[in-house]
Write an enzyme that holds these catalytic residues in place. Structure first.
Site, PDB file in Angstrom:
ATOM      1  N   ARG A   5      45.064  27.085  45.071  1.00  0.00           N
ATOM      2  CA  ARG A   5      44.873  26.840  43.601  1.00  0.00           C
ATOM      3  C   ARG A   5      43.675  26.361  43.322  1.00  0.00           C
ATOM      4  NH1 ARG A   5      48.989  22.845  41.022  1.00  0.00           N
ATOM      5  NH2 ARG A   5      48.104  21.185  42.065  1.00  0.00           N
TER       6      ARG A   5
ATOM      7  N   GLU B  68      53.252  27.178  34.175  1.00  0.00           N
ATOM      8  CA  GLU B  68      53.657  25.693  34.157  1.00  0.00           C
ATOM      9  C   GLU B  68      54.084  25.422  32.672  1.00  0.00           C
ATOM     10  OE1 GLU B  68      51.396  23.357  37.396  1.00  0.00           O
ATOM     11  OE2 GLU B  68      50.117  24.825  36.408  1.00  0.00           O
TER      12      GLU B  68
ATOM     13  N   CYS C 245      56.632  27.373  43.121  1.00  0.00           N
ATOM     14  CA  CYS C 245      55.943  26.195  44.081  1.00  0.00           C
ATOM     15  C   CYS C 245      56.240  24.729  43.505  1.00  0.00           C
ATOM     16  CB  CYS C 245      54.544  26.578  44.320  1.00  0.00           C
ATOM     17  SG  CYS C 245      53.579  26.479  42.719  1.00  0.00           S
TER      18      CYS C 245
HETATM   19  C1  PEP Z   1      54.026  21.968  39.546  1.00  0.00           C
HETATM   20  O1  PEP Z   1      53.450  21.734  38.292  1.00  0.00           O
HETATM   21  O2  PEP Z   1      55.166  22.351  39.431  1.00  0.00           O
HETATM   22  C2  PEP Z   1      53.346  22.252  40.555  1.00  0.00           C
HETATM   23  C3  PEP Z   1      53.560  22.802  41.913  1.00  0.00           C
HETATM   24  O3  PEP Z   1      51.810  21.762  40.576  1.00  0.00           O
HETATM   25  P1  PEP Z   1      51.453  20.013  40.441  1.00  0.00           P
HETATM   26  O4  PEP Z   1      52.838  19.435  41.181  1.00  0.00           O
HETATM   27  O5  PEP Z   1      50.228  20.044  41.565  1.00  0.00           O
HETATM   28  O6  PEP Z   1      51.051  19.732  39.251  1.00  0.00           O
HETATM   29 MG    MG Z   2      51.449  21.529  38.114  1.00  0.00          MG
END
Ligand code: PEP
Ligand code: MG
Length: 573
Positions: A330, A432, A503
């Site tokens: 990412r 997201e 994820c």
């Molecule tokens: C999420 O937002 O689900 C993600 C995997 O990213 P992070 O937890 O790093 O914001």
């Molecule tokens: Mg995130």
């Protein structure tokens, strides 16, 4: 054989020898002396010294947990440091000492009061009482230890004999983080809920656990053979042969090959990593690749951004750890709750709704984005670079993806001009935000894949800060609106060449594997520790039955109905 009911916390079973852990027994305070006999200045100095020692120990615990378990789990120790230095607590303790109370009594009185306040609250707030107890006990230990003949240290939890089933009134997060998951076959506690930080850490360490068994747990004696069934939420004293054999089989052995559902649908089960140290554990747990490589770790705890060469070394290390698999990197996702001081990120009243993720990469930090893309395109051209995939965080607009793809093409042109080997990897977007979920079809048209980050998606769909305990019950991946956003995303890739993964934390809950397969996810990526269990669950799934289950969940209007459809009593929000 006798069975005690509790709340299943880590959904696996273990059998072993019971051993009670009673740290409080060591923490009896000396009688309160006459006020005249108290030297307030000396007591204040003792309190200061104890706080310094505890702060150092908490930072060590944080680093150790970040390395062994993960950054997210390690954050609890930062919260503990917050309690340690909480201005109102510190002021009250100092005032009591000024009033000729010995330091240990001043600490015990003030923390007990705070514990009682939290215990009087509902849900997760009540579980924060465990965190306060943890800090209180650390402080008391430090204070009682300073005379040379202070209390014996609590049992060395890091060095328990193999096959221990640890029994305790309750475990603190520090206790749990110290456990060696290879030695501890299970945990059972009298008190505690499954969303307490201790329970979360046990889950991340894949240690079978049942919490909240109640006083009946005391009927289990040291040395007895005990089965902890974290799936059924039961502790069985003197289990029979069949139960023992079943428990041993459900051990955390990694399934190294790729898995498919019972009726043959392949599902990739990958790991999330936040640093190079997590690559080997992910491979050992049988991950099919990396579904989320958080590059932020390369940027934090330093004074200036990492160089192109430093970043290249990290990305190629990930590719070497998984030479035949996909590694999804990412691009930089800072802002929100991930500050990086030297980047001069804007000071905003609402950082989660401000400049973060791809927004920064396309504007004020286009220079860092360009360097990252150079790294990634160069790495894609290496022998092990075939599996590299790159995704963009916090997308809300189609134009962002178009600009990001343009940036990739422009970097490719520069590298070609410089005569540097490069290749364009698979490109994807994280889903997201509600905007991204609603536009998933348009994004899938322009990209190779989508990956849902449920931590942020639940936050934005539900208007509930992911870090705020007071609204934790709203930050709920099983709220029907979130489940429908997931469906919107998976439906968008149907009939296209794009694949879709998840994820966020939700992907690592084995109780939800069937639902996620039924919704159509091709890949699930999670903390490495849950990889073996989720693989086991995928193999048990019948894809058609899972699709019906998903339809049923999509027809629900409340969380309770979703839980009912899934046949679950409860899940942490
Ligand atoms: C999420 O937002 O689900 C993600 C995997 O990213 P992070 O937890 O790093 O914001
Ligand atoms: Mg995130």
């Amino acid at each position: 054989m006798r069975t005690l009911a509790g709340v299943g916390s880590t959904p696996r079973s273990g059998v072993g020898t019971a051993r009670w852990y009673r740290p409080d027994a060591d923490l009896t305070l000396p009688d309160r002396p006459d006020p005249d006999a108290v030297d307030a200045e000396a007591e204040l100095a003792r309190y200061e010294a104890a706080r310094d020692a505890v702060r150092e120990a908490l930072r060590d615990a944080r680093d150790r947990t970040a390395e062994r378990v993960g950054e997210e789990e390690a954050a609890v120790f930062e919260a503990h440091e917050g309690f340690l230095d909480d201005p109102t607590i510190v002021e009250d303790v100092e005032a009591a000492i000024d009033d000729w109370t010995p330091a240990e009594h001043a600490v015990a009185d003030r923390f007990d009061e705070a514990v009682a306040q939290f215990e009087g609250m509902e849900g997760r707030m009540a579980e924060r009482a465990d965190d306060l107890r943890d800090v209180r006990d650390r402080l008391l230990r430090a204070l009682l230890d300073d005379g040379g003949d202070g209390p014996p240290a609590a049992a060395d939890l890091a060095a328990l004999p193999d096959g221990t089933i640890l029994l305790a009134e309750r475990l603190t997060p520090s206790d749990t983080a110290a456990l060696d998951p290879d030695a501890v076959a299970g945990i059972a506690t009298v008190e505690g809920g499954r969303t307490s930080h201790a329970a979360i850490i046990a889950r991340s360490l894949a240690i079978p656990a049942v919490v909240g068994v109640g006083g009946e747990l005391e009927s289990v004696a040291d040395g007895e053979t005990v089965l902890v069934d974290g799936e059924a939420g039961e502790v069985v004293g003197d289990p029979d042969k069949t139960q023992r054999a079943a428990a041993r089989e459900s051990g955390p052995d990694a399934i190294r090959e790729r898995v498919e559902t019972d009726d043959g649908r392949p599902v990739e089960v990958a790991a999330n990593v936040g640093g190079e140290a997590e690559l080997d554990p992910a491979a050992e747990r049988g991950a099919d690749g990396i579904g989320l490589f958080r590059t932020e770790f390369l940027f934090v705890d330093r004074e200036s951004p990492p160089t192109e060469d430093e970043q290249y070394a990290a990305v190629t290390a990930a590719l070497s750890a998984f030479p035949d698999d996909r590694v999804v990197v990412r691009t930089l996702d800072v802002g929100g709750d991930k500050p990086v001081p030297y980047l001069d990120l804007p000071d905003e009243p609402n950082p989660f709704l401000g400049r973060r993720g791809i927004r920064l990469s396309l504007d004020e930090h286009a220079d860092l984005f360009e360097t990252q893309l150079r790294v990634l395109l160069r790495a894609a051209a290496t022998e092990e670079g075939d599996g590299l995939a790159v995704m963009f965080p916090l997308v809300t607009r189609v134009e962002e993806v178009e600009r990001a793809v343009d940036a990739v093409e422009s970097v490719a042109a520069d590298l070609a001009e410089e005569g540097v080997d490069h290749a364009v990897p698979e490109l994807g977007a994280m889903i997201e935000t509600p905007a991204a979920a609603f536009l998933a079809d348009a994004l899938a048209e322009r990209l190779d894949f989508l990956s849902v980050g449920t931590n942020d998606l639940a936050q934005y769909v539900m208007a509930a800060d992911r870090g705020n305990d007071a609204v934790a019950e709203y930050h709920d991946p099983l709220h029907p609106a979130v489940v429908r956003a997931l469906d919107r995303t998976t439906a968008a890739v149907e009939g296209t060449d794009a694949w879709v993964g998840m994820c966020g934390e939700m992907a690592g809950d084995p109780a939800l594997t069937e639902l996620l397969v039924g919704l159509g996810f091709d890949e699930l990526s999670m903390s490495a520790v849950t990889v073996p269990e989720v693989k086991r669950r995928v193999r048990e799934v019948d894809a058609d039955a899972a699709a019906s289950l998903a339809s049923e969940a999509l027809a629900c209007e409340t969380r309770a109905e979703v839980l009912d459809a899934l046949g679950l009593d409860d899940r942490p929000a």
